[in-house]
Motif scaffolding. Structure first.
Motif, PDB file in Angstrom:
ATOM      1  N   SER A 158       3.582   5.916  -5.405  1.00  0.00           N
ATOM      2  CA  SER A 158       3.822   5.903  -6.850  1.00  0.00           C
ATOM      3  C   SER A 158       2.738   6.651  -7.614  1.00  0.00           C
ATOM      4  CB  SER A 158       3.933   4.458  -7.364  1.00  0.00           C
ATOM      5  OG  SER A 158       2.688   3.799  -7.240  1.00  0.00           O
ATOM      6  N   ARG A 159       1.692   7.043  -6.931  1.00  0.00           N
ATOM      7  CA  ARG A 159       0.601   7.787  -7.574  1.00  0.00           C
ATOM      8  C   ARG A 159       1.015   9.231  -7.824  1.00  0.00           C
ATOM      9  NH1 ARG A 159      -5.084   6.408  -5.323  1.00  0.00           N
ATOM     10  NH2 ARG A 159      -5.243   8.607  -5.780  1.00  0.00           N
ATOM     11  N   PRO A 160       0.622   9.795  -8.961  1.00  0.00           N
ATOM     12  CA  PRO A 160       0.936  11.206  -9.205  1.00  0.00           C
ATOM     13  C   PRO A 160       0.211  12.145  -8.239  1.00  0.00           C
ATOM     14  CG  PRO A 160      -0.363  10.288 -11.015  1.00  0.00           C
ATOM     15  CD  PRO A 160      -0.057   9.162 -10.075  1.00  0.00           C
ATOM     16  N   ASP A 161      -0.938  11.696  -7.723  1.00  0.00           N
ATOM     17  CA  ASP A 161      -1.697  12.502  -6.765  1.00  0.00           C
ATOM     18  C   ASP A 161      -1.629  11.895  -5.365  1.00  0.00           C
ATOM     19  OD1 ASP A 161      -3.173  10.233  -7.408  1.00  0.00           O
ATOM     20  OD2 ASP A 161      -5.108  11.259  -7.276  1.00  0.00           O
ATOM     21  N   ALA A 162      -0.444  11.429  -4.992  1.00  0.00           N
ATOM     22  CA  ALA A 162      -0.257  10.797  -3.679  1.00  0.00           C
ATOM     23  C   ALA A 162      -0.723  11.735  -2.571  1.00  0.00           C
ATOM     24  CB  ALA A 162       1.208  10.436  -3.477  1.00  0.00           C
ATOM     25  N   GLN A 163      -1.394  11.172  -1.593  1.00  0.00           N
ATOM     26  CA  GLN A 163      -1.891  11.940  -0.460  1.00  0.00           C
ATOM     27  C   GLN A 163      -0.889  11.816   0.684  1.00  0.00           C
ATOM     28  OE1 GLN A 163      -5.762  10.407   0.433  1.00  0.00           O
ATOM     29  NE2 GLN A 163      -6.544  10.835  -1.602  1.00  0.00           N
ATOM     30  N   ARG A 178      -2.158  10.105   3.937  1.00  0.00           N
ATOM     31  CA  ARG A 178      -2.352   8.650   3.816  1.00  0.00           C
ATOM     32  C   ARG A 178      -1.003   7.946   3.797  1.00  0.00           C
ATOM     33  NH1 ARG A 178      -4.769   4.124   2.921  1.00  0.00           N
ATOM     34  NH2 ARG A 178      -4.495   2.825   1.080  1.00  0.00           N
ATOM     35  N   ALA A 179      -0.049   8.498   3.046  1.00  0.00           N
ATOM     36  CA  ALA A 179       1.284   7.889   2.989  1.00  0.00           C
ATOM     37  C   ALA A 179       1.919   7.867   4.378  1.00  0.00           C
ATOM     38  CB  ALA A 179       2.167   8.652   2.002  1.00  0.00           C
ATOM     39  N   GLN A 224       0.834  -1.211   0.000  1.00  0.00           N
ATOM     40  CA  GLN A 224       0.000   0.000   0.000  1.00  0.00           C
ATOM     41  C   GLN A 224       0.867   1.258   0.000  1.00  0.00           C
ATOM     42  OE1 GLN A 224      -2.359  -0.882   3.501  1.00  0.00           O
ATOM     43  NE2 GLN A 224      -4.156  -1.311   2.245  1.00  0.00           N
ATOM     44  N   ARG A 250       3.892   1.481  -1.277  1.00  0.00           N
ATOM     45  CA  ARG A 250       4.426   1.570  -2.644  1.00  0.00           C
ATOM     46  C   ARG A 250       3.382   2.147  -3.592  1.00  0.00           C
ATOM     47  NH1 ARG A 250       4.723  -3.847  -4.623  1.00  0.00           N
ATOM     48  NH2 ARG A 250       2.544  -3.381  -5.002  1.00  0.00           N
ATOM     49  N   ASP A 251       2.155   1.637  -3.528  1.00  0.00           N
ATOM     50  CA  ASP A 251       1.100   2.104  -4.418  1.00  0.00           C
ATOM     51  C   ASP A 251       0.781   3.583  -4.189  1.00  0.00           C
ATOM     52  OD1 ASP A 251       1.020  -0.475  -5.389  1.00  0.00           O
ATOM     53  OD2 ASP A 251      -0.834  -1.021  -4.330  1.00  0.00           O
ATOM     54  N   GLU A 252       0.676   3.965  -2.923  1.00  0.00           N
ATOM     55  CA  GLU A 252       0.334   5.369  -2.612  1.00  0.00           C
ATOM     56  C   GLU A 252       1.424   6.312  -3.085  1.00  0.00           C
ATOM     57  OE1 GLU A 252      -1.750   8.589  -1.701  1.00  0.00           O
ATOM     58  OE2 GLU A 252      -2.572   6.578  -1.508  1.00  0.00           O
TER      59      GLU A 252
END
Length: 117
Positions: free
Chosen positions: A77-82, A85-86, A71, A73-75
């Motif tokens: 790697s997102r262009p709109d990472a929060q 949440r990270a 999770q 890694r996924d968060e």
């Protein structure tokens, strides 16, 4: 059978202890969760390293640690990472990984890098 006391005893004075481990099999990991990372840290590379070290120590970690690392890694790697949440995921992973020094150290480095970004 005699017991061995691996405790710490201090008389007088002042003591500031950051990380300390006592007794057979004990270990301590240096670093704090609120330090700053050096400039130009490659967060993506640190996250890849984190996933690799979690996988390498999978047998020593609680079951949810692998899923939480994915999770993270996924968060990240997102262009709109929060960021909130990270951070929450990283702190959850830090708690899960605390008993496994190599994983805990990498989690701490990722937290530093994310806080500095």
């Amino acid at each position: 059978m005699s017991e061995i006391n691996y405790g710490i005893q201090q008389t007088g004075g002042t003591s500031q202890v950051g990380n300390q481990a006592v007794g057979p099999g004990a270990y301590a990991v240096g670093g704090g969760l609120h330090a700053t990372a050096p400039p130009a840290v490659d967060v993506a590379a640190l996250v890849r390293q984190l996933v690799e070290v979690v996988e390498r120590h999978r047998a020593d970690l609680p079951g949810p640690a692998v899923a939480v690392a994915a999770q993270v890694r996924d968060e990240l790697s997102r262009p709109d990472a929060q960021p909130g949440r990270a951070a929450a995921l990283l702190h959850q992973l830090a708690a899960l990984a605390a008993p496994v020094a190599p994983v805990a150290a990498v989690v701490t480095e990722v937290i530093r890098a994310v806080q500095a970004a």
